[in-house]
Scaffold this active site. Structure first.
Site, mmCIF file in Angstrom:
data_model
loop_
_atom_site.group_PDB
_atom_site.id
_atom_site.type_symbol
_atom_site.label_atom_id
_atom_site.label_comp_id
_atom_site.label_asym_id
_atom_site.label_seq_id
_atom_site.Cartn_x
_atom_site.Cartn_y
_atom_site.Cartn_z
ATOM 1 C CE LYS A 65 -13.003 -34.177 -26.173
ATOM 2 N NZ LYS A 65 -12.478 -33.891 -27.526
ATOM 3 C CB SER A 140 -15.436 -32.394 -29.564
ATOM 4 O OG SER A 140 -14.155 -33.011 -29.512
ATOM 5 C CB SER A 164 -11.709 -31.442 -31.188
ATOM 6 O OG SER A 164 -12.710 -31.756 -32.110
#
Length: 478
Positions: A65, A140, A164
């Site tokens: 990420k 997210s 997330s």
């Protein structure tokens, strides 16, 4: 080959059927091929890193990420204010994976600064669901979920502050694991809400999650919140019998009066999953939870997370960090930089966080949110004296269409849609695994357990995954 499970890839590597360069090139080729349609990546690497270590992950590509620091590699947190930022140090999770021989192939797209649950606020555009490009993958950690669901890589690393990892995993038909708070070092993770942030894993099986967790977990001198690792080797424990283990589900979150046919199908799937648990010898019971506390999860989360985010991101001014916008004074530079650098969603969250932290509002808003959090965690710990885990549908809907109007005041949204936050409030280990399909889209169940009992949660999830039959699920582009 990158759409296979880690054991299969490891066997092919050891047998000489493939080599790590071939795997890297396959992952990069797929990533570039799918990028225009799905927008999984901020950065796709062109050169393979040298391999170190001798773990099962050696030579296997993965994605990280883009809010996790990588020295010398662009790290933007999918925000315009950091669109050119190249860190000078490595996050601990990235360092551990490098030392184990895992090969980074790209940095994945996220909702800006990890604040959001839709995958639609990334500075490079929206992330689409591999099962239906008209739908969200959630966030997210949107790109991290989508690239695993597409078979680009066998695993990826994400972060989870409210749901997330587990929500996009549920929408994308993959496994998403948020460990106990502190189980994985957060050094090098761009802080969103420090008391809620966790680093975790996406994969296509619980076993693969264990392989990755065994590499990345452990105490870190650079993160004072990280835990000393007395948790054993996860991969050695996942096949233990779960007969006699006790799970509960929350009555008020399941008994929802709704006309939604989609929700009814999800509840039916959940009931079928409960029967699978009972076939394994587990005890599953319904418990009651104060509905006012369940309805307070979302507002309490927003107060706490926005307040912490406002503080954590106060350095993004164009002075210390951020793409500077010229001005006639320091204050003018900071105002213009932050006005231009952040999206409207982020600015609203910062305004809310600043409001919550104002002296005259702290008692009513910030401190009361903390009290609600404590009441919820205390109730969970009380239940954990009698039960080994909470089992629930991960989300009360399939992945929504991009143009869907969400009824944010519905029971589905307030309770079933937000129960995953409980795992962040208490720092509890929590995993979402695929449990079937509704209207041709994947659905998922979530298991949350006692803090520091990651091994047990992974054990239960693995045994349940075996009987559900969705291990290794992948949706390749047609």
């Amino acid at each position: 080959m990158t759409n296979k499970l880690i054991d299969e890839i490891r066997s092919s590597l050891d047998n000489g059927e493939i080599d790590s360069h071939m795997l890297f090139e396959e992952a990069v080729t797929k990533a570039k091929e799918y990028q225009k349609e799905y927008n999984c990546f901020v950065t796709i690497l062109d050169e393979k890193q040298e391999e170190n270590g001798n773990s099962i992950l050696k030579g296997i590509p993965y994605a990280l990420k883009d809010n996790i620091s990588t020295k010398g590699i662009l790290t933007t947190a999918s925000s315009n204010i950091l669109k050119d930022y190249i860190p000078l140090y490595d996050a601990t999770v990235y360092k551990k994976l490098k030392e184990a021989g895992a090969v980074l192939m790209g940095k994945t797209t996220l909702d800006e600064l990890a604040m959001g649950g839709t995958g639609t606020t990334c500075h490079t555009g929206i992330v689409r669901n591999p099962w239906d490009k008209r739908r969200m993958i959630g966030g997210s950690s949107a790109g991290s979920a989508a690239c695993v669901a597409l078979g680009i890589v066998p695993f990826s690393i994400g972060s989870d502050t409210g749901d997330s990892i587990r929500k996009p995993a549920a929408y994308g038909g993959v496994v998403g694991y948020k460990p106990t708070y502190g189980r994985v070092s957060r050094y090098g993770l761009f802080a969103f809400a420090s008391s809620l942030d966790h680093v975790g894993v996406f994969a296509r099986s619980v076993k693969d999650v264990c392989y990755v967790m065994d590499v990345i977990k452990g105490h870190d001198d650079k993160d004072m919140t990280s835990l000393v690792d007395h948790d054993g080797v996860y991969i050695d424990n996942i096949n233990r019998s779960v007969c006699g283990k006790k799970l509960f589900y929350i009555k008020e979150a399941i008994d929802i009066d709704s006309n939604s046919g989609e929700l009814k199908k999800i509840i039916d799937n959940f009931n079928t999953t409960i029967e699978k648990c009972r076939e394994l010898g587990m005890i599953v019971e319904e418990v009651s939870f104060r509905k006012d506390l369940l309805e307070a999860i979302y507002p309490a989360y927003m107060c706490i997370s926005c307040a912490e985010a406002t503080s954590n991101n106060s350095n993004l001014t164009g002075i210390a960090f951020g793409n500077r916008v010229d001005g006639h004074s320091i204050n003018d530079i900071m105002i213009k930089t932050r006005t231009k650098g952040f999206s409207e969603l982020i600015k609203r969250r910062f305004v809310l966080g600043s409001y919550v932290l104002q002296k005259e509002n702290q008692e009513k808003l910030f401190l009361n949110a903390g009290r609600i959090r404590r009441l919820i965690v205390d109730k969970m710990n009380e239940l954990f004296k009698d039960y080994d885990g909470l089992i629930m549908p991960s989300i009360g809907e399939i992945a929504p269409f991009f143009d869907k109007d969400s009824d944010r005041l519905s029971d589905e949204y307030l309770i079933l849609g937000n129960h995953l936050v409980i795992g962040n409030f208490g720092g509890f280990p929590s995993i979402s695994i695929p449990s079937g399909f509704v209207d041709k889209m994947p659905v998922s169940v979530n298991i949350t357990g006692r803090a520091r009992e990651d091994a047990l949660v992974l054990n239960i999830a693995n045994k349940l995954e075996e009987v559900l039959g969705y291990r290794g699920l992948v949706k390749e582009n047609e």
